[in-house]
Write a protein that holds these residues in place. Structure first.
Motif, PDB file in Angstrom:
ATOM      1  N   ALA A 113       0.833  -1.211   0.000  1.00  0.00           N
ATOM      2  CA  ALA A 113       0.000   0.000   0.000  1.00  0.00           C
ATOM      3  C   ALA A 113       0.866   1.258   0.000  1.00  0.00           C
ATOM      4  O   ALA A 113       0.555   2.236  -0.688  1.00  0.00           O
ATOM      5  N   ASN A 115       3.929   1.498  -1.247  1.00  0.00           N
ATOM      6  CA  ASN A 115       4.507   1.604  -2.596  1.00  0.00           C
ATOM      7  C   ASN A 115       3.494   2.126  -3.604  1.00  0.00           C
ATOM      8  O   ASN A 115       3.837   2.935  -4.473  1.00  0.00           O
ATOM      9  N   LYS A 116       2.254   1.692  -3.493  1.00  0.00           N
ATOM     10  CA  LYS A 116       1.192   2.181  -4.383  1.00  0.00           C
ATOM     11  C   LYS A 116       0.975   3.681  -4.180  1.00  0.00           C
ATOM     12  O   LYS A 116       0.847   4.441  -5.140  1.00  0.00           O
ATOM     13  N   GLU A 117       0.964   4.113  -2.935  1.00  0.00           N
ATOM     14  CA  GLU A 117       0.787   5.536  -2.625  1.00  0.00           C
ATOM     15  C   GLU A 117       1.999   6.347  -3.067  1.00  0.00           C
ATOM     16  O   GLU A 117       1.858   7.495  -3.505  1.00  0.00           O
ATOM     17  N   GLU A 119       3.819   5.748  -5.723  1.00  0.00           N
ATOM     18  CA  GLU A 119       3.656   5.930  -7.173  1.00  0.00           C
ATOM     19  C   GLU A 119       2.577   6.973  -7.475  1.00  0.00           C
ATOM     20  O   GLU A 119       2.747   7.806  -8.366  1.00  0.00           O
TER      21      GLU A 119
END
Length: 129
Positions: A113, A115-117, A119
């Motif tokens: 989560a 890492n997604k944020e 990006e």
């Protein structure tokens, strides 16, 4: 023979000391303390519950990701370009917890989560330029 053992004893004591450090504590001391120890550029000081409260309220994923990319006066990765997301996340959790938070060391799901944020944050910053 006693003299030849001294370096090994010293090394063992140093290694055992760092083994007792909390997750993120060593990274905090090596990277984060330079600013968060003294409040450079209005960085929230280590343990300052009032300054950390609104940051903790942002949530572990959001605060960690935004700080990793760079936010407010803070440079990306706390100014250390070699800092991994995992080490950085542990340091942020360590600091948040010392200021009243109750964050866990990020597990694989939380890291995903974050890492997604990261990006999403990078994409948003690129659009503003």
């Amino acid at each position: 023979m006693t003299l030849s053992l001294r370096p090994w004893i010293l090394a063992a004591s140093v290694l055992s000391f760092s083994a007792f450090a909390e997750p993120g504590e060593n990274t905090y001391k090596q990277v984060c303390a330079a600013c968060h120890g003294s409040g450079v550029l209005n960085a929230p000081k280590f343990g300052d519950k009032a300054k950390w409260a609104p940051l903790i309220a942002e949530g572990q994923v959001t605060l960690t990701a935004h700080a990793y990319v760079g936010v407010r006066g803070m440079p990306a990765k706390g100014g250390n370009p070699n800092l991994t997301v995992e080490a950085f996340s542990d340091a942020v959790a360590y600091m948040a917890n010392k200021a009243g938070g109750n964050w866990k060391t990020p597990d694989a799901k939380t890291l995903a989560a974050i890492n997604k944020e990261i990006e999403a944050r990078k994409a948003g910053l690129n659009k503003k330029q």
